[in-house]
Design an enzyme around this catalytic site. Structure first.
Site, PDB file in Angstrom:
ATOM      1  N   HIS A  60     -32.925 -17.349 -19.056  1.00 26.57           N
ATOM      2  CA  HIS A  60     -33.075 -16.534 -20.275  1.00 26.57           C
ATOM      3  C   HIS A  60     -31.699 -16.222 -20.867  1.00 26.57           C
ATOM      4  O   HIS A  60     -31.072 -15.227 -20.506  1.00 26.57           O
ATOM      5  CB  HIS A  60     -33.833 -15.237 -19.957  1.00 26.57           C
ATOM      6  N   HIS A  62     -29.199 -16.531 -24.683  1.00 22.10           N
ATOM      7  CA  HIS A  62     -29.104 -16.798 -26.124  1.00 22.10           C
ATOM      8  C   HIS A  62     -27.755 -17.465 -26.382  1.00 22.10           C
ATOM      9  O   HIS A  62     -26.723 -16.809 -26.262  1.00 22.10           O
ATOM     10  CB  HIS A  62     -29.225 -15.488 -26.910  1.00 22.10           C
ATOM     11  N   ASN A  94     -34.570 -18.028 -30.815  1.00 25.58           N
ATOM     12  CA  ASN A  94     -34.324 -17.202 -32.010  1.00 25.58           C
ATOM     13  C   ASN A  94     -32.974 -17.529 -32.650  1.00 25.58           C
ATOM     14  O   ASN A  94     -32.137 -16.664 -32.869  1.00 25.58           O
ATOM     15  CB  ASN A  94     -34.448 -15.703 -31.690  1.00 25.58           C
ATOM     16  N   ASP A 306     -30.590 -12.511 -19.921  1.00 28.81           N
ATOM     17  CA  ASP A 306     -30.849 -12.234 -21.338  1.00 28.81           C
ATOM     18  C   ASP A 306     -29.506 -12.132 -22.076  1.00 28.81           C
ATOM     19  O   ASP A 306     -29.338 -11.311 -22.975  1.00 28.81           O
ATOM     20  CB  ASP A 306     -31.689 -10.956 -21.513  1.00 28.81           C
ATOM     21  N   HIS A 310     -22.896 -10.666 -29.163  1.00 28.98           N
ATOM     22  CA  HIS A 310     -22.724 -10.214 -30.543  1.00 28.98           C
ATOM     23  C   HIS A 310     -21.237 -10.065 -30.810  1.00 28.98           C
ATOM     24  O   HIS A 310     -20.452  -9.848 -29.876  1.00 28.98           O
ATOM     25  CB  HIS A 310     -23.418  -8.859 -30.770  1.00 28.98           C
ATOM     26  N   PHE A 324     -29.413  -5.125 -30.838  1.00 24.40           N
ATOM     27  CA  PHE A 324     -29.737  -5.012 -29.416  1.00 24.40           C
ATOM     28  C   PHE A 324     -29.085  -6.150 -28.627  1.00 24.40           C
ATOM     29  O   PHE A 324     -28.954  -7.264 -29.125  1.00 24.40           O
ATOM     30  CB  PHE A 324     -31.256  -5.127 -29.215  1.00 24.40           C
ATOM     31  N   GLY A 325     -28.734  -5.874 -27.377  1.00 28.11           N
ATOM     32  CA  GLY A 325     -28.354  -6.957 -26.470  1.00 28.11           C
ATOM     33  C   GLY A 325     -27.002  -6.794 -25.825  1.00 28.11           C
ATOM     34  O   GLY A 325     -26.096  -6.188 -26.402  1.00 28.11           O
TER      35      GLY A 325
HETATM   36 ZN   LIG Z   1     -36.447 -10.701 -25.162  1.00 30.33          ZN
END
Ligand SMILES: [Zn+2]
Length: 430
Positions: A60, A62, A94, A306, A310, A324-325
């Site tokens: 997971h 990004h 995403n 996750d 950013h 978020f994140g």
């Molecule tokens: Zn998520």
């Protein structure tokens, strides 16, 4: 090319290995595991004092490419992964445009092949544009290598829509991964609803906003037979639902992040540190303890980061308007060693299941074990090295970690992907 890894402590629960041994790798495959091995020519590496495990997988992350390269790209994200000890990641859809068709899947694969430092498995979106309205081109994406489906970043709001996603997922024997968030309940929630939202004076993100979709998706798993994976679980009651589903024999798995295990809602203080703004939010200490129990007892299948990079300017603002994140690829392994393995709560075998074995099973990608014939995806860990998390050391473009300044123990020193070093003595191999 031949590679001989000598004198490492080799641990792999899949083949019952936990002893000092040598490993010979040839043409990307493990060809021999045993004692006092030698090769006629090739590269030899003495790994005395180190641990060798089947390559770690973070299912997971990004990587932000295409569309958000100011935050991260495939080159920097996979370097962060290698630096953190990972041989493979699964990236979320995403992106911009959203990864909801075969062309988008192929773009990421091509970029990863060209500039990546680890394997990149691609998760396709469940719905076009992550809107939750129309099915994505799931079959076409499977044909072009998508390993799983998720609208991560958003929950699929309509139960009928989620049922169709899962009907299709089961047809292709692909797991549907669920970011559980009921938008009607969560609204603009910023932090855990309850003490945290009251204390900080911000809108609450209630545990029920997550638990309702966990319960719904387990029911849909029962209805469709589609393998279901609950992403970044954060609440004790949500975990109970997963435990009951497993006892019932449903094909349900779940994952947790280090930040939801080791940081709770009290970490957000008067400085309103936006690095601690994550989705789902940091929960209560009781939730953290339940999650740790779930990691130890096997209810939780996978540790994931996750990893959500950013830019500094996006996070350097009021808490309510920050995205978020937090990032996690370069601290995950050490957080697990420091908080769970080193104190004796978690065996190395369980840690390897959580970070290497189960993620591959859930994603239905090639099994990697330390035995002859297997692909030589290997992670070498120095379990004793002590270090302090410093943003300047990150290979990620981003620095939004909630663990900066933390003193950790254990770190990956070397990583091999298909027999080739991507990380050597802590440095990325270019
Ligand atoms: Zn998520």
């Amino acid at each position: 090319m031949a590679l001989l890894l000598k004198n490492a402590h080799v641990i792999d629960p899949q083949v019952g290995l936990n002893k000092v041994a040598d490993i010979v790798v040839r043409d990307g495959k493990i060809v021999e595991v045993g004692e006092n091995l030698s090769i006629e020519k090739g590269v030899e590496k003495d790994l005395a004092g180190k641990i060798v495990v089947p390559g770690l997988v973070d299912m997971h992350v990004h990587l932000r490419e295409p569309g958000f390269e100011q935050k991260e790209d495939i080159a920097s994200g996979t370097r962060a992964a290698a630096h953190g000890g990972f041989t493979a990641v699964c990236c979320m859809p995403n992106t911009k445009p959203v990864t909801d068709n075969a062309t988008a899947v192929e773009f990421i694969q091509a970029r990863a092949n060209a500039v990546g430092k680890c394997r990149v498995h691609v998760a396709g979106a469940c719905s076009q544009g992550l809107k939750g309205e129309t099915l994505s081109e799931m079959g076409d994406m499977v044909a072009h290598g998508a390993v799983a489906f998720t609208d991560d970043g958003r929950g699929v709001q309509d139960a009928g829509m989620m049922r169709r996603v899962m009907d299709y997922g089961s047809m292709f024997d692909r797991v549907v991964m669920s970011h559980c968030q009921d938008e009607g309940l969560v609204g603009d929630g910023q932090v855990n609803e309850g003490i945290a939202s009251t204390r900080l004076g911000m809108l609450g993100w209630p545990a029920e906003g997550e638990e309702l979709q966990i319960a719904r998706d387990i029911a849909l798993c029962r209805l469709t037979g589609c393998p279901l994976h609950i992403q970044h679980i954060t609440t004790a009651r949500g975990l109970k639902l997963v435990r009951a589903a497993k006892e019932e024999g449903l094909p349900v798995t779940c994952e947790v992040t280090p930040h939801h295990l080791f940081l709770n809602e009290w970490a957000i203080g008067d400085d309103y540190n936006t690095f601690l703004k994550v989705n789902p939010p940091l929960r209560t200490p009781e939730d953290c303890n339940a999650l740790i129990d779930g990691v130890i007892d096997g209810t939780i299948d996978a540790i994931v980061t996750d990893h959500a990079p950013h830019t500094a300017w996006e996070k350097n603002c009021e808490f309510e308007i920050a995205p978020f994140g937090m990032i996690g690829l370069e601290t995950s392994l050490a957080l697990i060693i420091t908080n769970l393995v080193d104190p004796g709560h978690l065996s190395w075998e369980r840690a390897i299941e959580l970070m290497s074995v189960k993620p591959r099973e859930i994603l239905r990608v090639e099994r990697v074990a330390i035995e002859p014939g297997c692909t030589a995806d290997l992670t070498v860990v120095d379990p004793e090295v002590e270090w302090t998390v410093d943003a300047a050391d990150f290979f990620s473009k981003a620095t939004n970690s909630g663990f900066i300044g933390e003193e950790l123990k254990g770190r990956a020193t070397d990583v091999f992907v298909g027999g080739y070093a991507t990380l050597e003595d802590g440095a990325i191999v270019e």
